[in-house]
Design a protein around this motif. Structure first.
Motif, PDB file in Angstrom:
ATOM      1  N   LYS A  18     -10.057   3.855   4.757  1.00  9.01           N
ATOM      2  CA  LYS A  18     -10.550   2.478   4.843  1.00  9.01           C
ATOM      3  C   LYS A  18      -9.529   1.560   5.506  1.00  9.01           C
ATOM      4  O   LYS A  18      -9.860   0.783   6.402  1.00  9.01           O
ATOM      5  CB  LYS A  18     -10.889   1.969   3.444  1.00  9.01           C
ATOM      6  N   ILE A  19      -8.273   1.645   5.069  1.00  8.55           N
ATOM      7  CA  ILE A  19      -7.237   0.769   5.623  1.00  8.55           C
ATOM      8  C   ILE A  19      -6.921   1.154   7.062  1.00  8.55           C
ATOM      9  O   ILE A  19      -6.738   0.287   7.922  1.00  8.55           O
ATOM     10  CB  ILE A  19      -5.966   0.825   4.751  1.00  8.55           C
ATOM     11  N   TYR A  25       0.817  -1.216   0.000  1.00  7.38           N
ATOM     12  CA  TYR A  25       0.000   0.000   0.000  1.00  7.38           C
ATOM     13  C   TYR A  25       0.851   1.266   0.000  1.00  7.38           C
ATOM     14  O   TYR A  25       0.365   2.342   0.335  1.00  7.38           O
ATOM     15  CB  TYR A  25      -0.934   0.010   1.220  1.00  7.38           C
ATOM     16  N   ASP A  84      -4.269   9.165  -1.324  1.00  5.58           N
ATOM     17  CA  ASP A  84      -5.579   8.657  -1.735  1.00  5.58           C
ATOM     18  C   ASP A  84      -6.417   8.585  -0.463  1.00  5.58           C
ATOM     19  O   ASP A  84      -6.403   7.584   0.252  1.00  5.58           O
ATOM     20  CB  ASP A  84      -5.427   7.279  -2.387  1.00  5.58           C
ATOM     21  N   ILE A 123      -0.455   4.696  -1.716  1.00  4.74           N
ATOM     22  CA  ILE A 123      -1.652   5.475  -1.363  1.00  4.74           C
ATOM     23  C   ILE A 123      -1.331   6.693  -0.499  1.00  4.74           C
ATOM     24  O   ILE A 123      -2.172   7.571  -0.334  1.00  4.74           O
ATOM     25  CB  ILE A 123      -2.731   4.615  -0.690  1.00  4.74           C
ATOM     26  N   PRO A 174      -9.700   8.313   0.520  1.00  2.95           N
ATOM     27  CA  PRO A 174     -10.636   7.224   0.824  1.00  2.95           C
ATOM     28  C   PRO A 174      -9.936   5.898   1.110  1.00  2.95           C
ATOM     29  O   PRO A 174     -10.337   5.145   2.004  1.00  2.95           O
ATOM     30  CB  PRO A 174     -11.499   7.148  -0.439  1.00  2.95           C
ATOM     31  N   ALA A 175      -8.868   5.586   0.368  1.00  6.05           N
ATOM     32  CA  ALA A 175      -8.137   4.332   0.587  1.00  6.05           C
ATOM     33  C   ALA A 175      -7.436   4.344   1.936  1.00  6.05           C
ATOM     34  O   ALA A 175      -7.449   3.342   2.667  1.00  6.05           O
ATOM     35  CB  ALA A 175      -7.122   4.107  -0.534  1.00  6.05           C
ATOM     36  N   VAL A 176      -6.823   5.479   2.281  1.00  9.98           N
ATOM     37  CA  VAL A 176      -6.154   5.592   3.578  1.00  9.98           C
ATOM     38  C   VAL A 176      -7.160   5.426   4.704  1.00  9.98           C
ATOM     39  O   VAL A 176      -6.896   4.708   5.682  1.00  9.98           O
ATOM     40  CB  VAL A 176      -5.430   6.951   3.694  1.00  9.98           C
ATOM     41  N   SER A 233      -9.365  -0.217   9.608  1.00 10.54           N
ATOM     42  CA  SER A 233      -9.230  -1.670   9.728  1.00 10.54           C
ATOM     43  C   SER A 233      -7.991  -2.070  10.524  1.00 10.54           C
ATOM     44  O   SER A 233      -8.074  -2.847  11.486  1.00 10.54           O
ATOM     45  CB  SER A 233      -9.174  -2.301   8.336  1.00 10.54           C
TER      46      SER A 233
END
Length: 327
Positions: free
Chosen positions: A224-225, A194, A218, A197, A220-222, A228
């Motif tokens: 989300k991850i 990743y 990025d 991102i 939205p990607a950051v 989690s």
């Protein structure tokens, strides 16, 4: 006798120049870029950030935070035998000499070891984990652990999705050898798959910068991850400490985005009243944000001796980590 490491002092420093969302919106408007206090707050929870002056480096901020942590520890600075500095914005291109060595010189600690750690916003957790291991090995007694950043130097003020999020600052702790448990457990993790991102993709080539020297993200990607992995690493470190979230007095997360912080607290079943949140006042100060928030809560009396604190962070790399600490 078991040997432990324990936080004996905390310190932090923010440069005097405070830039509110309104100030930043006016600056961007002059370049034809629209933003507003409402837009920034709704997406991040940030109301202001601090920017260092042009002649101020990460080491300058680190020294001031470090001095405050040493003073709070009650130690003489000559007792510090190791400096670990987490930063993504070192004083020198290429990262050498290390910013930790420059801090060592400015503090007058010629006999200590010193080195930098680069794990972006997880840097302080990585540095704390290393310092804990160094003390438990018996090789060091008092370690100055610092996170210091001048992120304003790598922000593209034509990109409102990143330039409104970051600020400059420093936070520090002194970690000391102790017969009483302090750092109960740490976990650090990474996944280079990743790396794209969240990065500064520029490279030094032939005396110039090839590619962009600015933060690229990025969002939205950051998000989300981050949500989690922060939940997973928190549960991992709690398990290692033989604890559950019910045993935690305070959550001190990386101060990046209030929505990530709230989501993590919810997943861990921690009420928001137990979350130390300072992001509204200084934005994302990367490796500095956790020790900065910790110091604020220690000095205002929220975090007390004997209480148990869960600290966690996530950053470019992609890196993440957590620590459970008894104060």
């Amino acid at each position: 006798m078991n040997l432990y490491s324990k936080i004996s002092g905390t310190g932090s420093y923010l440069p005097p120049k405070r830039v509110t969302n309104h100030d930043l919106a006016q600056q961007l408007a002059a370049q034809g870029i629209e933003t507003s206090d409402e837009w920034i707050v709704s997406r991040s929870g940030i109301s202001a950030r601090h920017f260092a002056e042009d002649d101020v480096c990460a080491s300058d901020l680190a020294v001031l935070a470090g001095e405050r942590a040493i003073e709070a520890s009650g130690l003489d600075k000559s007792q510090i035998d190791l400096i670990i500095l987490a930063t993504s914005t070192p004083d020198h291109l290429g990262g050498f000499p290390s910013t930790a060595c420059i801090v060592q010189r400015k503090l007058g600690l010629g006999n200590s070891a010193a080195f930098d750690v680069q794990a972006v916003c997880s840097g302080f957790i990585y540095a704390l984990s290393i310092a804990d291991a160094m003390i438990k090995s018996g090789n060091h007694k008092h370690v100055l652990v610092i996170g210091a950043e001048v992120f304003s130097r790598i922000l593209d003020f034509k990109d409102r999705t990143t330039c409104v999020l970051f600020g400059d600052g420093a936070g520090a702790v002194v970690l000391s050898a102790s017969e009483e448990p302090g750092v109960l457990a740490t976990k650090i993790r990474a996944d280079g798959n990743y790396s794209h991102i969240l990065s500064v993709p520029g490279k030094a080539a032939g005396g110039a910068i090839a590619g962009s020297p600015y933060v690229h993200m990025d969002g939205p990607a950051v998000f989300k991850i981050a949500v989690s992995v922060l939940e997973k690493v928190a549960l991992e470190v709690l398990s290692s400490a033989q604890m559950t979230s019910a045993d935690i007095d305070w959550l001190v997360p990386h101060q990046a985005n209030i929505r990530i912080m709230q989501s993590t607290a919810k997943k861990l079943h921690l009420p928001l009243e137990k979350v130390v949140a300072t992001v509204d006042q200084h934005g994302n100060t990367s490796a500095a944000s956790i020790p900065l928030a910790l110091d604020v809560a220690v000095r205002d009396g929220r975090i007390k001796l004997g209480q148990t604190v869960l600290m966690e962070g996530v950053g470019g790399g992609f890196t993440w980590g957590a620590a459970v600490v008894r104060m």
